[in-house]
Scaffold this motif. Structure first.
Motif, short mmCIF file in Angstrom:
data_model
loop_
_atom_site.label_atom_id
_atom_site.label_comp_id
_atom_site.label_asym_id
_atom_site.label_seq_id
_atom_site.Cartn_x
_atom_site.Cartn_y
_atom_site.Cartn_z
N SER A 14 0.87 -1.17 0.00
CA SER A 14 0.00 0.00 0.00
C SER A 14 0.92 1.23 0.00
CB SER A 14 -0.88 -0.01 1.24
OG SER A 14 -1.59 1.20 1.36
N ILE A 15 0.63 2.20 -0.87
CA ILE A 15 1.44 3.42 -0.95
C ILE A 15 0.57 4.61 -0.60
CG2 ILE A 15 2.80 4.93 -2.44
CD1 ILE A 15 3.43 2.46 -4.16
N GLU A 16 1.02 5.37 0.41
CA GLU A 16 0.38 6.64 0.76
C GLU A 16 1.31 7.73 0.25
OE1 GLU A 16 -1.38 6.65 4.90
OE2 GLU A 16 -0.18 4.81 4.92
N PRO A 17 0.97 8.38 -0.87
CA PRO A 17 1.88 9.37 -1.46
C PRO A 17 2.07 10.59 -0.57
CG PRO A 17 -0.18 9.28 -2.69
CD PRO A 17 -0.25 8.23 -1.64
N PHE A 18 3.34 10.99 -0.41
CA PHE A 18 3.67 12.17 0.38
C PHE A 18 3.15 13.40 -0.37
CE2 PHE A 18 6.62 15.68 1.32
CZ PHE A 18 6.44 15.77 2.69
N GLU A 19 2.43 14.27 0.35
CA GLU A 19 1.89 15.48 -0.27
C GLU A 19 2.50 16.76 0.27
OE1 GLU A 19 -2.39 15.20 0.03
OE2 GLU A 19 -2.46 13.87 -1.72
N GLY A 20 3.19 16.69 1.40
CA GLY A 20 3.82 17.87 1.97
C GLY A 20 3.85 17.79 3.48
N ASP A 21 4.32 18.87 4.08
CA ASP A 21 4.39 18.94 5.53
C ASP A 21 3.26 19.83 6.05
OD1 ASP A 21 6.70 17.35 6.16
OD2 ASP A 21 7.89 18.91 5.20
N GLY A 22 2.62 19.38 7.12
CA GLY A 22 1.56 20.15 7.75
C GLY A 22 1.97 20.56 9.15
N ALA A 23 1.06 21.11 9.88
CA ALA A 23 1.33 21.59 11.25
C ALA A 23 1.72 20.46 12.19
CB ALA A 23 0.11 22.32 11.79
N THR A 24 1.26 19.25 11.91
CA THR A 24 1.56 18.13 12.81
C THR A 24 2.51 17.11 12.18
OG1 THR A 24 -0.40 16.94 12.03
CG2 THR A 24 -0.65 18.34 14.00
N GLY A 25 3.13 17.44 11.07
CA GLY A 25 4.07 16.53 10.42
C GLY A 25 3.72 16.26 8.98
N ALA A 26 4.17 15.12 8.48
CA ALA A 26 3.95 14.76 7.08
C ALA A 26 2.47 14.58 6.78
CB ALA A 26 4.71 13.48 6.76
N VAL A 27 2.08 15.00 5.57
CA VAL A 27 0.70 14.85 5.09
C VAL A 27 0.75 13.88 3.91
CG1 VAL A 27 -1.28 16.01 4.05
CG2 VAL A 27 0.07 17.19 5.80
N TYR A 28 -0.08 12.84 3.99
CA TYR A 28 -0.12 11.81 2.96
C TYR A 28 -1.46 11.82 2.26
CZ TYR A 28 3.95 10.12 5.47
OH TYR A 28 5.17 10.03 6.08
N GLY A 29 -1.45 11.43 0.98
CA GLY A 29 -2.68 11.28 0.23
C GLY A 29 -3.34 9.97 0.57
N PRO A 30 -4.51 9.71 -0.03
CA PRO A 30 -5.20 8.46 0.24
C PRO A 30 -4.35 7.27 -0.20
CG PRO A 30 -6.36 9.74 -1.44
CD PRO A 30 -5.21 10.56 -0.98
N PRO A 31 -4.41 6.17 0.54
CA PRO A 31 -3.58 5.01 0.19
C PRO A 31 -4.01 4.37 -1.12
CG PRO A 31 -5.03 4.49 2.03
CD PRO A 31 -5.21 5.95 1.73
N VAL A 32 -3.01 3.93 -1.87
CA VAL A 32 -3.25 3.14 -3.07
C VAL A 32 -2.96 1.71 -2.65
CG1 VAL A 32 -2.55 2.75 -5.46
CG2 VAL A 32 -2.48 5.06 -4.52
N GLU A 33 -4.00 0.89 -2.62
CA GLU A 33 -3.91 -0.48 -2.09
C GLU A 33 -3.57 -1.49 -3.18
OE1 GLU A 33 -4.39 -1.14 1.14
OE2 GLU A 33 -5.18 0.80 1.77
N GLY A 34 -2.96 -2.58 -2.78
CA GLY A 34 -2.73 -3.71 -3.69
C GLY A 34 -1.76 -3.44 -4.82
N VAL A 35 -0.77 -2.60 -4.60
CA VAL A 35 0.21 -2.27 -5.64
C VAL A 35 1.19 -3.43 -5.77
CG1 VAL A 35 2.05 -0.67 -6.29
CG2 VAL A 35 0.00 0.20 -5.16
N ARG A 36 1.39 -3.90 -7.00
CA ARG A 36 2.37 -4.97 -7.25
C ARG A 36 3.76 -4.47 -6.92
NH1 ARG A 36 1.67 -9.40 -10.38
NH2 ARG A 36 -0.39 -9.78 -11.15
N ALA A 37 4.54 -5.29 -6.21
CA ALA A 37 5.88 -4.87 -5.79
C ALA A 37 6.72 -6.09 -5.48
CB ALA A 37 5.78 -3.99 -4.55
N LEU A 38 8.01 -5.84 -5.34
CA LEU A 38 8.94 -6.82 -4.81
C LEU A 38 9.66 -6.12 -3.67
CD1 LEU A 38 10.28 -9.60 -4.96
CD2 LEU A 38 11.98 -8.58 -6.48
N ALA A 39 9.38 -6.52 -2.44
CA ALA A 39 10.00 -5.91 -1.26
C ALA A 39 11.21 -6.77 -0.89
CB ALA A 39 9.02 -5.85 -0.11
N VAL A 40 12.38 -6.12 -0.89
CA VAL A 40 13.63 -6.83 -0.64
C VAL A 40 14.28 -6.30 0.63
CG1 VAL A 40 15.89 -7.39 -1.60
CG2 VAL A 40 13.95 -7.08 -3.14
N ALA A 41 14.59 -7.19 1.56
CA ALA A 41 15.32 -6.80 2.77
C ALA A 41 16.78 -6.65 2.35
CB ALA A 41 15.17 -7.85 3.85
N LYS A 42 17.24 -5.40 2.26
CA LYS A 42 18.56 -5.12 1.72
C LYS A 42 19.12 -3.90 2.43
CE LYS A 42 20.42 -3.54 -2.70
NZ LYS A 42 20.06 -3.27 -4.08
#
Length: 106
Positions: A14-42
């Protein structure tokens, strides 16, 4: 330019795109669910946008064109959340290499 084969991207994130900084910290957009990926512990040393050096423990490979701005929050399989420090559009420019997006995360 060949794309990264879908069958190699065995994880869903799931990717929540960074949209900027707000008064309480990072602001993220709505999550994009089920994105195909390969997560590598590296483990990788990476330089952040502000010039600091840090250590990444996860690299996430995505299909070409997948939106994932730097500082986006990615939820990995299993529920662990990481932040994309650098995002690279790996385009071979017509060479027979697998084009993909690579997010190096902390």
């Amino acid at each position: 330019m060949p794309r990264m084969p879908r069958w190699m991207l065995t994880h869903r994130v799931s990717i929540e795109p960074f949209e900027g900084d707000g008064a309480t910290g990072a602001v993220y957009g709505p999550p994009v669910e089920g994105v195909r990926a390969l997560a590598v512990a590296k483990t990788t040393t990476v330089r952040t946008a502000d010039g600091k050096t840090t250590v990444s423990d996860t690299t996430v490979v995505l299909l070409p064109g997948q939106a994932c701005p730097p500082r986006s929050r990615i939820t990995l399989p299993g529920g662990r959340q990481v932040i994309a420090v650098t995002v690279t559009d790996a385009d071979g420019g017509g060479l027979p290499t697998p084009d993909h997006v690579e997010a190096v995360c902390i």
